[in-house]
Design an enzyme around this catalytic site. Structure first.
Site, short mmCIF file in Angstrom:
data_model
loop_
_atom_site.label_atom_id
_atom_site.label_comp_id
_atom_site.label_asym_id
_atom_site.label_seq_id
_atom_site.Cartn_x
_atom_site.Cartn_y
_atom_site.Cartn_z
N LYS A 216 52.59 83.03 12.06
CA LYS A 216 52.99 83.96 13.12
C LYS A 216 54.49 83.75 13.42
O LYS A 216 55.25 84.70 13.50
CB LYS A 216 52.13 83.68 14.35
CG LYS A 216 52.37 84.59 15.51
CD LYS A 216 51.36 84.29 16.61
CE LYS A 216 51.83 84.85 17.92
NZ LYS A 216 50.95 84.49 19.03
N HIS B 291 20.28 64.11 8.62
CA HIS B 291 20.33 62.85 7.88
C HIS B 291 21.64 62.13 8.20
O HIS B 291 22.07 61.27 7.43
CB HIS B 291 20.21 63.11 6.39
CG HIS B 291 18.89 63.75 6.05
ND1 HIS B 291 17.77 63.01 5.75
CD2 HIS B 291 18.52 65.06 6.01
CE1 HIS B 291 16.76 63.84 5.52
NE2 HIS B 291 17.18 65.08 5.68
N GLU C 205 41.75 74.13 21.66
CA GLU C 205 43.15 74.50 21.88
C GLU C 205 43.24 75.47 23.07
O GLU C 205 44.23 75.52 23.78
CB GLU C 205 43.76 75.13 20.62
CG GLU C 205 45.27 75.16 20.62
CD GLU C 205 45.89 75.44 19.25
OE1 GLU C 205 46.29 74.51 18.55
OE2 GLU C 205 45.98 76.62 18.89
N GLY D 260 47.26 82.63 17.74
CA GLY D 260 46.96 82.11 16.40
C GLY D 260 45.47 81.93 16.16
O GLY D 260 44.93 82.37 15.14
N ARG D 261 44.78 81.32 17.10
CA ARG D 261 43.35 81.01 16.89
C ARG D 261 42.45 82.24 17.05
O ARG D 261 41.25 82.15 16.87
CB ARG D 261 42.92 79.88 17.83
CG ARG D 261 43.28 80.09 19.29
CD ARG D 261 43.18 78.77 20.05
NE ARG D 261 43.63 78.89 21.44
CZ ARG D 261 44.89 78.80 21.85
NH1 ARG D 261 45.85 78.62 20.96
NH2 ARG D 261 45.20 78.89 23.13
N LYS E 36 54.80 67.36 17.82
CA LYS E 36 55.70 68.02 16.85
C LYS E 36 57.14 67.57 17.09
O LYS E 36 57.87 67.23 16.17
CB LYS E 36 55.65 69.54 17.02
CG LYS E 36 54.39 70.21 16.52
CD LYS E 36 54.59 71.73 16.60
CE LYS E 36 53.30 72.49 16.57
NZ LYS E 36 53.43 73.91 16.86
N GLU F 274 54.59 72.51 8.65
CA GLU F 274 53.65 72.33 7.54
C GLU F 274 53.70 73.52 6.59
O GLU F 274 53.81 73.37 5.37
CB GLU F 274 52.21 72.19 8.08
CG GLU F 274 51.92 70.91 8.83
CD GLU F 274 52.24 71.02 10.31
OE1 GLU F 274 52.99 71.94 10.72
OE2 GLU F 274 51.75 70.17 11.08
#
Ligand code: F6P
Length: 525
Positions: free
Chosen positions: A209, A389, A358, A272-273, A516, A215
């Site tokens: 965005k 399990h 977030e 973003g999410r 960051k 990253e």
């Protein structure tokens, strides 16, 4: 108009819930079932494709009534109207929150600062459609004129988790394109992803965005260097054939070398999410085709309509959110576990973690004051039956109450009836075991019956299950793109309702900044 600013703990319903909690906190759900033969029927909510069974929760009708009052006192109705209307409800970033406009199927205008956004959305959708088609049919070519075989999505957070989860969840509907995702700044991640790829037939989709995320930019630069390395005989202008981008930051994308026509726009009113519905979902449309992508949008829209138009007592996202608040704020549970009974949804929990944590991991209220009550829960989970399990021991017999959302499907996609019956038997059995438990008498009888009488004294206490452990069961007809869209929207709206009641801002994420900044400082040293 901004959201109202109401401290939930000052409402009448909160006080009622506190008193009510004292009365109900030790009541076993088995007693509630015995007292009310209609309980199972009463606590079922439905939409066309979904059935939500709430009966195995530590609630009575009175509990729900007080929780619904809490929603009303929190002015939830007003908040929902503002959310869908494009009001500036992300006040700390001075933005509207309109991921719902991206899937709007009505012909109404939706205004942001007086400007209709629906025409831009339609244009972008058309572009996604024609681009996906040209890549899938092979009409779109890489720099040597060959058709695309592989797509690499380069992004992180919302620019990765949503598309990645949907592509994996809908792999049954996938076409011939191989889809890969690079997110971590870990160089091994990118190296492993590209090591067997042919640059001639690979399309790189850079999704950011902001186009400033460390990253994503580092991974994109590494891939660009690899692409331009001597081995492939490529030149700078070839980037235009094999790299495309999704971003709001045109200038930076152009600087990277991407052609203007290969840029898909998005908008700052999409968080973003919450962005998989926008061009951020391009890898989805490439992987399963635009028609399936469009069905995903339609399914989300159906849940939007349900959320907007259904009275709160029958409203799936509202009731799920209120139950979550009931456990988080009254039973002091810290976490919630989400267990889909399909391997396809393996990435659903990591997606929900960003969506919920977030959004609602905040400790400052809409007044700017520190909250005096719990907000965002810890979300975790994985697929049934694998988790049975693994971590289910703790959910069944541990010291903590961990509310569960079980998600199951009536039909399997490949048929395999034998497997599906066994899978669904486990789906129903887990909820039953958590709620009913196993008493000392039952363990005693059972051990005797199985000829274990000698071991009774030694093992009896370890085999007791207290039960009374809450769960919601969401049963969906089939894992289709449409239903997946509805499921995601269900959790988006649940997250929204929680944020409204907790009186926090759910659409910023300042909490991710400090780390960051510090990493940046360490790099400069
Ligand atoms: O982690 C913070 C965050 O801003 C997320 O909200 C977002 O989804 C992610 O980073 C990626 O951001 P961008 O799409 O701008 O690269």
């Amino acid at each position: 108009m901004p959201l109202k600013n109401i401290n939930p703990t000052t409402t009448k319903s909160w006080k009622r819930l506190e008193d009510h909690f004292e009365q109900i906190k030790d009541v076993h759900m088995k007693t509630l079932f015995q007292q009310d033969k209609e309980r199972k029927k009463k606590f079922i909510l439905t939409t066309e494709e979904f059935t939500l069974d709430l009966s195995k929760n530590r609630i009575t009708e009175e509990t729900l009534q007080y929780l619904l009052e809490l929603a009303n006192e929190s002015e939830l109705k007003d908040a929902i109207t503002k959310y869908f209307n494009g009001d500036i409800i992300n006040q700390t970033e001075n933005r509207a929150v309109l991921h719902t406009a991206l899937r709007n199927q009505n012909s109404n205008k939706i205004l942001v600062n007086g400007q209709d956004v629906m025409s831009e959305i339609q244009e972008t959708l058309k572009k996604i459609k024609s681009f996906s088609k040209s890549v899938i049919t092979g009409e779109f070519k890489g720099y040597t004129g060959k058709a695309i075989t592989d797509v690499v999505n380069i992004g992180i957070g919302g620019s990765d988790l949503g598309p990645r989860m949907v592509v994996e969840s809908l792999q049954y509907y996938k076409n011939h394109l191989n889809t890969h995702f690079v997110s971590n700044i870990d160089g091994d991640h990118v190296a492993e992803t590209i090591k067997n790829l042919n640059p001639e037939t690979t399309l790189f989709v850079i999704v950011s965005k902001t186009f400033t995320t460390q990253e994503t930019l580092t991974n994109a630069e590494t891939i660009k260097k690899w692409f331009l390395s001597q081995d492939f005989g490529t030149k700078e202008s070839d980037i235009q054939h094999n790299f495309i981008a999704v971003s709001t930051n045109l200038e930076k994308v152009l600087d990277f070398g991407i052609a203007k026509e290969n840029i898909f726009t998005m908008w700052n009113w999409v968080g973003g999410r919450y962005s998989l519905w926008s061009a951020v979902g391009l890898s989805i449309s490439l992987a399963v085709g635009f028609d399936n992508f469009n069905s995903l949008l339609k399914g989300a829209f159906a849940m939007d309509e349900h959320f907007r138009k259904t009275s709160f007592d029958k409203n799936l996202p509202v009731v799920l959110a209120l139950l979550s608040i009931w456990y988080n704020n009254f039973f002091d549970t810290e976490s919630e576990v989400v267990i889909p009974y399909t391997q396809y949804l393996e990435k659903f929990a990591p997606f929900l973690q960003q969506l919920s944590m977030e959004s609602n991991g905040k400790s400052t209220d809409r007044n700017g004051k520190k909250v005096t009550y719990q907000t965002g829960n810890i979300i975790w989970g994985n697929t049934g039956t694998n988790v049975q399990h693994a971590f289910m021991q703790l959910v069944h017999q541990g010291t903590k109450i961990i509310p569960v959302d079980f998600i199951g499907f009536e039909e399997s996609l490949h048929g395999n009836q034998d497997h599906h019956h066994k899978l669904m038997a486990n789906f129903f059995a887990q909820a039953e075991a958590l709620y009913a438990g196993k008493t000392i008498e039952e363990v005693h009888l059972d051990m005797k019956f199985h000829g274990d009488s000698k071991k009774i004294n030694k093992l009896l206490p370890f085999k007791i299950f207290e039960g009374n452990r809450p769960s919601n069961s969401v049963l969906i007809k089939k894992l289709s793109p449409y239903n997946l869209g509805s499921l995601i929207a269900l959790y988006e709206h649940k997250t929204f309702v929680q944020g409204v009641v907790w009186n926090i801002y759910s659409f910023d994420q300042f909490g991710v900044e400090l780390g960051k900044e510090l990493a940046q400082k360490l790099l400069v040293k």
